[in-house]
Design a protein around this motif. Structure first.
Motif, PDB file in Angstrom:
ATOM      1  N   ALA A 103      42.205  41.959  37.439  1.00  0.00           N
ATOM      2  CA  ALA A 103      42.700  40.657  37.886  1.00  0.00           C
ATOM      3  C   ALA A 103      44.099  40.785  38.481  1.00  0.00           C
ATOM      4  CB  ALA A 103      42.713  39.676  36.717  1.00  0.00           C
ATOM      5  N   SER A 118      34.001  38.386  37.729  1.00  0.00           N
ATOM      6  CA  SER A 118      34.040  37.206  36.866  1.00  0.00           C
ATOM      7  C   SER A 118      33.068  37.311  35.705  1.00  0.00           C
ATOM      8  CB  SER A 118      33.729  35.943  37.679  1.00  0.00           C
ATOM      9  OG  SER A 118      32.390  35.959  38.127  1.00  0.00           O
ATOM     10  N   LYS A 156      39.909  33.932  35.567  1.00  0.00           N
ATOM     11  CA  LYS A 156      39.345  35.031  34.792  1.00  0.00           C
ATOM     12  C   LYS A 156      40.034  35.145  33.436  1.00  0.00           C
ATOM     13  CE  LYS A 156      38.283  39.962  35.110  1.00  0.00           C
ATOM     14  NZ  LYS A 156      38.279  41.150  35.982  1.00  0.00           N
TER      15      LYS A 156
END
Length: 248
Positions: A103, A118, A156
């Protein structure tokens, strides 16, 4: 022998905590100095280690006292169970760290997460396989609309937090199962209430009726049962029974 200050430093707890354990009879030091100060002997330190172990498993102090005073309590088996849980947590944290790194990389590069990224937070459970069925069964409900509205904006990191919180609740249920605590006990019902609070916090207001329905679905739908029981066989039934007991 050790003074209370030395024990607090060794165990990583506060002196006030040790005072409290003494006051409630959970850990009474076996000695006193000439000045009347508490002195902890080897067997006191062993009991403190067991207390901290059981607390780490999610037990309340009353339950810890009952377990430790039970002649059938097996300290070695408790240590083995804790070792297994720690190993599961370590593996999960390794995956989460890798996901956070991904991320960070995505943010630094100015891009959004891919669908594959995800799904990392769900492990091998793919919630998308339920999407059409969920819409068909609950698409016209306020709960579904609230959940869809809230989760649409989740990052996320949000999903990772949701997963971590859910895992903590599951581990609390498992700890009770491992110690033979029935699903209708106050301890199990307290964890069931945590489960309801988790849903209300992240998805939609989980009423007693909705919560009861979820508990029933955990055992009525083999897919949910199989996914939940990956953490421990029988967990889905135990959760369902605890939820039912909470609202009985």
């Amino acid at each position: 022998t050790e003074t209370i200050g030395a024990v607090a430093r060794l165990a990583g707890v506060s002196i006030r905590t040790l005072h409290h354990y003494d006051e409630i009879g959970l850990l009474t030091p076996g000695g006193r100095s000439d000045s009347g100060y508490r002195l902890y002997r080897d067997h006191d330190l062993e009991r403190l280690q067991q207390i901290l172990l059981l607390r780490e498993l999610g037990m309340g102090l009353d339950e810890v006292a009952r377990v430790l005073d039970d002649p059938a309590y097996d300290r070695l088996e408790a240590l083995r169970q804790q070792r297994t849980r720690l190993d599961r947590s370590r593996k999960r944290m390794t995956r989460l760290i890798a996901a956070v790194d991904a991320a960070i990389s995505a943010a630094e590069e100015g891009r959004t997460m891919t669908p594959e990224e995800s799904l990392e937070v769900f492990g091998d459970f793919d919630p998308s396989q339920y999407e059409d069925e969920v819409k068909e069964r609950w698409g016209n409900t306020d709960a579904y609309r609230a959940s869809a509205r809230r989760t649409k904006s989740y990052t996320k990191q949000d999903w990772q937090k949701i997963g971590a919180d859910s895992n903590e609740i599951n581990q609390a249920f498992i700890a009770l199962m491992d110690h033979g605590i029935p699903a209708y006990s106050p301890e199990a019902k307290a964890v069931a209430e945590r489960h309801r609070g988790h849903i209300s916090k992240w998805f939609y207001q989980c009423s007693p009726e909705i919560h009861t329905g979820l508990g029933q679905m955990y055992v009525a739908d083999p897919r949910f049962t199989a996914n939940i029981d990956k953490a421990k066989p029988g967990l889905a039934q135990y959760m369902s029974d605890a939820i039912a007991a909470l609202w009985a």
